[in-house]
Design an enzyme around this catalytic site. Sequence first.
Site, PDB file in Angstrom:
ATOM      1  N   ASP A  90       0.837  -1.194   0.000  1.00  0.00           N
ATOM      2  CA  ASP A  90       0.000   0.000   0.000  1.00  0.00           C
ATOM      3  C   ASP A  90       0.877   1.250   0.000  1.00  0.00           C
ATOM      4  OD1 ASP A  90      -2.348   1.825   0.750  1.00  0.00           O
ATOM      5  OD2 ASP A  90      -3.287  -0.150   0.841  1.00  0.00           O
ATOM      6  N   HIS A 307      -3.913   5.967   3.639  1.00  0.00           N
ATOM      7  CA  HIS A 307      -4.584   4.822   3.020  1.00  0.00           C
ATOM      8  C   HIS A 307      -4.062   3.506   3.584  1.00  0.00           C
ATOM      9  CE1 HIS A 307      -5.783   2.012  -0.223  1.00  0.00           C
ATOM     10  NE2 HIS A 307      -6.781   2.848  -0.429  1.00  0.00           N
ATOM     11  N   SER A 480     -11.106  -0.521  -1.513  1.00  0.00           N
ATOM     12  CA  SER A 480      -9.866  -0.577  -0.731  1.00  0.00           C
ATOM     13  C   SER A 480     -10.130  -0.966   0.710  1.00  0.00           C
ATOM     14  CB  SER A 480      -9.157   0.780  -0.750  1.00  0.00           C
ATOM     15  OG  SER A 480      -8.494   1.001  -1.961  1.00  0.00           O
TER      16      SER A 480
END
Length: 555
Positions: A90, A307, A480
């Site tokens: 990621d 994220h 996600s």
Amino acid sequence: MYTIYKKITLAITISALIVGCDTPAPLVSVVEANIDSNPLKITPLTDTQEKSWGAKDLVIDTIPGMSVEKTYAEILPGKSGVQTIVAVIDSGTDITHKDLKNVIWTNPKEIPNNGKDDDNNGYIDDIHGWNFLGDVLDEQLELARIIDRYDSEFKGKTIAQIPANKRDIFLSYQKARTEHDREYSELQRLKQDRDQILREVTSSHAIISKKLGKETYTIKELRAIPNPNEEMQNHIGFLSQMFQYEETIPKFITLIEGDLEQIEGQLINYSLNASFRDVLGDNPYDINDNSYGDNNVSGPNQEDALHGTHVAGIIAAQRDNGIGMDGIANSNIKLMILRAVSKGDEYDKDIALAIRYAVDNGAKVINTSFGKYYSQNPEWVYDAIKYAAKKDVLIVNAAGNEGLNLDDSSNRVYPNDQWNNSTEISDTFLTVGALNKKYGSEMVADFSNYGKSNVDVFAPGVRIWSTAPNNTYEFLQGTSMAAPNTTGVAAMLRSYYPKLKASQIKNIIIKSGLLTTNSVIVSGDPSKRTRFDELSKSGKIVNMYNAFKLAALNK
């Protein structure tokens, strides 16, 4: 590219504004013929429910969660599992976060900070994983990189002028150029609109605030200004329209500023002749040039690891510690952090090498919450996916956030496990679409990609509460978030049933899900109603409770 699903907030222009099993406990199941006739949750979710809705149970709570709480309450007491490593590929992760620091994997064969590759795996001081991006934050989209790479060779030519062995890349270049020019122009138009709206609103707001003697006021107070002259009437009329979008003008200004920030970031992604990666010193189109990056798995700016930090928390934020949130997985799971996804599209080389690193260093599950629609070296990633399958590693992949049917060959997304959009190259690659928290016809997230061939299952992905940098927490949404919810389930299965192979774990997750054949809205368009079981290969919702029940029969 990692994408937190977020629309450009306002569909307005300045001109428009100015003018106008073997155990007695049964499996969870859905049996009614019409999904809208099932018990629906009428009352809004409480704050506590909303922060953990993905862990709820459909039958008990009438929320389309994964029955995580039920699993911990009814199946796991008295059982123990083995330590299982999950790799998170990621944007980087804040490994000092209070809810993550105790679940981060540590390489047992590496001596910290001695400047040596103690375990001879090719990476120096890789204590918690590897950062394949170094200090790179921004990056182009793949289509922009294709244009940069081939513009001098293909610009102004027709396919008849291109050698046969280069026609495929020429067609990709043409498609990329057309899409780039269209999207870049639209972003510039949107930026011009938002800039003008912001200027006008800021100016009018300053005048009204001075008149009323306060920064925040209601539309009633705005319209009650006595004896306004023509100029003041214009300010009142203009600002009155903004109350359609927010309850105060300062909040509207914040909204517009957020839109502008997003648009400006996208303009960077579409930029040409960029050189963001030059600082790494590698050739991104040479898979054998692999001595680059560093061990700073959080990345150069912790805030930019949002994220990856959020994804990590969904999988395995420390449970039952009285703070923040509970991840899907318990303390048996350790998170290996691999930073390979920037603010633009990821490079195929970085993803391929990150997958191989995860496999070679003990990961049993890999989460890939990113994707793109162009790829110059997909074969490197395909080879890595096949390598993972050969080594018994499960990859859980996000389907994407554009509301597209991935079975349409024009919507091909990378990474994937299908060479020709039909034949799988791996039986350990699981693609996940996103569910909404609202059980019923609106159950599928309006942004989620789907596909009877290309998507395997659906899992919670709308307004998911999880860890964020600097010991904070946020709601984010996207496939996600659906992927790590599924990864958490997969990791727990691998921990408690370590003899089961990755392909069996995938099959168990698919077979044990909740099935419905009923009509749901697709892509947020009420006119596009489709049977839920036509949106994925399984037609099912991931369910941890059922998965553990089925795994017990296969152990």
